[in-house]
Design a protein around this motif. Structure first.
Motif, mmCIF file in Angstrom:
data_model
loop_
_atom_site.group_PDB
_atom_site.id
_atom_site.type_symbol
_atom_site.label_atom_id
_atom_site.label_comp_id
_atom_site.label_asym_id
_atom_site.label_seq_id
_atom_site.Cartn_x
_atom_site.Cartn_y
_atom_site.Cartn_z
ATOM 1 N N TRP A 103 -7.109 -3.232 -0.681
ATOM 2 C CA TRP A 103 -6.355 -2.967 0.534
ATOM 3 C C TRP A 103 -7.300 -2.506 1.639
ATOM 4 N N TRP A 108 -1.740 -2.340 7.007
ATOM 5 C CA TRP A 108 -2.487 -2.451 5.753
ATOM 6 C C TRP A 108 -2.425 -3.907 5.304
ATOM 7 N N LYS A 167 -3.895 -6.943 2.328
ATOM 8 C CA LYS A 167 -4.591 -7.314 1.092
ATOM 9 C C LYS A 167 -4.585 -8.833 1.041
ATOM 10 N N LYS A 225 0.834 -1.197 0.000
ATOM 11 C CA LYS A 225 0.000 0.000 0.000
ATOM 12 C C LYS A 225 0.868 1.246 0.000
#
Length: 245
Positions: free
Chosen positions: A118, A54, A56, A23
């Protein structure tokens, strides 16, 4: 896997070492069989703390537990931790305080997290309330009035069992407010500077006085002497001095 502040650089563990697009710059690319191991944190001297990263995620159903940040004890359990458990059915914030392992569990839908986007995940504790955030929204809170313990742990682990990319994992020595969590989320890929003006060049040492006499830069940690203590400052806490040496 180095620590940006302090001396708690991490090391890769497992069968795969990889970085991917994060990110903010690059992130840790994890496949469920690797994680980052770092020296443990003792949070007893702080009035509260925050864990944040962060994430994902690519899959939530292949491993029972996917840890974001988890300070492991020698036996089962943790000093503190934030993890997805139950093959992606729950999000758990665990805290060991006053001799008891407190756990706040939030039912979730895997599709809300493993959606190709994200997400900022945050949990805070201020000595009275445990809170969990998804992006810039608080999704759970639970009263818990206790002082954080420190049971000598094995290590602090980042991303054990995690499948996807994990970026900017961080532990703060204070509980972020709703507006501070929102500020990190809104900064997005630009990164963050929560409570500061631009840092000047040539900084050698910095003692913020936030519940500890440690320097954020260099090997210059201090210790309190005489009647020195901490109190409320202009920026978080400060040194409260009475003239004694």
């Amino acid at each position: 896997a180095n620590d940006y502040l302090g001396a708690r650089n991490g090391e890769w563990r497992g069968n795969r070492l990889a970085y991917g697009a994060g990110k903010v710059g690059q992130g840790f690319d994890l496949n469920g069989n690797s994680y980052i191991s770092a020296p443990p944190l003792d949070l007893r001297s702080y009035s509260g703390f925050t864990m944040q990263a962060w994430i994902k995620m690519t899959n939530m159903s292949l491993t029972y537990a996917q840890e974001i940040i988890w300070q492991q004890k020698p036996a089962n359990g943790a000093n503190f931790g934030l993890a997805f458990v139950g093959w992606g059915q729950s999000l758990v914030f665990l805290l060991h305080a006053d001799g008891v392992a407190w756990s706040m569990s939030v039912p979730i839908s895997p599709l809300d997290w493993a959606d190709g986007n994200w997400h900022l995940i945050t949990c805070t504790y201020n000595g009275q309330v445990m809170r969990i955030y998804r992006d810039d929204q608080r999704i759970a809170s639970q009263p818990r009035n206790a002082r954080v313990d420190f049971l000598p742990p094995d290590d602090l682990r980042i991303g054990e069992g995690f499948m996807g990319t994990l970026d900017e994992p961080i532990v703060y020595g204070w509980p972020l407010s709703d507006s501070e969590v929102a500020a990190v989320y809104n900064a997005g890929s630009a990164g963050m500077c929560l409570r500061c003006a631009p840092r000047p060049t040539g900084l050698v040492a910095w003692w913020p006085g936030d519940g500890a006499a440690n320097s954020l830069f260099g090997p210059y940690d201090g210790t309190l002497s005489g009647g020195a203590s901490y109190s409320s400052g202009v920026v978080d806490q400060c040194f409260n001095l009475d003239g004694d040496r």
